[in-house]
Scaffold this active site. Structure first.
Site, mmCIF file in Angstrom:
data_model
loop_
_atom_site.group_PDB
_atom_site.id
_atom_site.type_symbol
_atom_site.label_atom_id
_atom_site.label_comp_id
_atom_site.label_asym_id
_atom_site.label_seq_id
_atom_site.Cartn_x
_atom_site.Cartn_y
_atom_site.Cartn_z
ATOM 1 N N SER A 95 0.864 -1.192 -0.154
ATOM 2 C CA SER A 95 -0.062 0.039 -0.005
ATOM 3 C C SER A 95 0.834 1.222 0.090
ATOM 4 O O SER A 95 1.722 1.318 -0.941
ATOM 5 C CB SER A 95 -0.844 -0.151 1.276
ATOM 6 O OG SER A 95 -2.007 0.827 0.928
ATOM 7 N N ASP B 191 -5.578 -4.335 -2.271
ATOM 8 C CA ASP B 191 -4.633 -3.853 -1.401
ATOM 9 C C ASP B 191 -4.039 -5.105 -0.502
ATOM 10 O O ASP B 191 -4.812 -5.907 0.003
ATOM 11 C CB ASP B 191 -5.488 -3.060 -0.174
ATOM 12 C CG ASP B 191 -4.260 -2.130 0.634
ATOM 13 O OD1 ASP B 191 -3.457 -2.648 1.154
ATOM 14 O OD2 ASP B 191 -4.572 -0.950 0.837
#
Length: 256
Positions: free
Chosen positions: A39, A152
């Site tokens: 991320s 993610d």
């Protein structure tokens, strides 16, 4: 002398602290030779390994209107497109950039929604895995890459130490920017969602923290929210000052 491998966590705006950490490590002249990120930690690690100085990465971020990067998708897979984010990354990194072009080995982690597992990328085209690693589920549409539906990586692994383990003479330093605020208030539904996601994602880091030779987790970050991008200079400074305070422990790692 040993060398350092960094595992950089996600955390939204709190990930700006990674840039302060990298700046401090450079000033301390400590050898970082390998990185793994997820991320916001993936973005920091890629830009750094591509040769961007940390303060320049901060400048680029502060001159970017993060909220203008979000274009509604209104699809069954997510609320927002990643098109504008992709264009921004491509402008600075190049569309055809590959992992092999970076000056340091970097591994990125994303989550395969269908297989329900973490997927690691360290070779080939870099931009699709970078986008996937940052595609917050529900908020962003999944990234389709190599036959997978990717989101993610922090969903299952928000402190990717695994790619750093097993390397001779490498000391693993985890940089975790999501300390839990045990005095947090939850005044509305939005904060409830933020808190729920925070606690759920933090649960997958506990065992991984124990695999680090040293964990950098600036406690001040607990007072910041994942969308506090306007407070970027403060977040940078927190990571910077905290890392300098750990100089003795860091030097002991490479001298051991």
């Amino acid at each position: 002398m040993a060398q350092l491998g960094l595992a950089l966590s996600g955390g939204g705006a709190r990930g700006i602290a990674h840039l302060g950490v990298l700046t401090a490590l450079e000033e301390l002249q400590l050898p970082v030779v390998r990185m793994a990120g997820v991320s916001s930690g993936a973005i920091a690690s890629v830009f750094y390994a591509a040769g961007f100085p940390p303060r320049e990465i901060l400048r680029l971020l502060l001159t970017t209107n993060v909220f203008r990067l979000t274009r509604p998708a209104f699809s069954r897979f997510g609320l927002l497109h990643l098109d504008a984010v992709e264009q921004l990354l491509a402008r600075h990194l190049g569309v055809g950039l590959k992992f092999e072009d970076l000056r340091l080995p970097v591994t990125l982690v994303a989550t395969d929604l269908i297989a329900g597992e973490s997927v690691y990328f360290d070779s080939g085209l870099l931009l699709p895995p970078l986008l996937a690693s940052s595609a917050v589920p529900i908020v962003y549409r999944p990234v389709e890459f190599q036959g997978r539906q990717l989101v993610d990586g922090g969903l299952l692994n928000n402190l990717p130490v695994e790619p750093l383990l097993g390397h001779n003479n490498l000391r693993v330093v985890g940089v975790h920017c999501n300390p839990v605020n045990h005095e947090a208030r939850i005044p509305n539904f939005r904060r409830l969602i933020e808190r729920t996601l925070h606690l759920a994602i933090n649960a997958n880091t506990a065992a991984r923290k124990s695999q680090c030779q040293l964990l950098l987790e600036p406690p001040e970050l607990r007072h910041y929210r994942p969308l506090s991008y306007k407070r970027g200079p403060e977040l940078f400074d927190i990571g910077y000052r905290y890392t300098l305070s750990q100089a003795t422990a860091l030097r002991a790692l490479i001298d051991d």
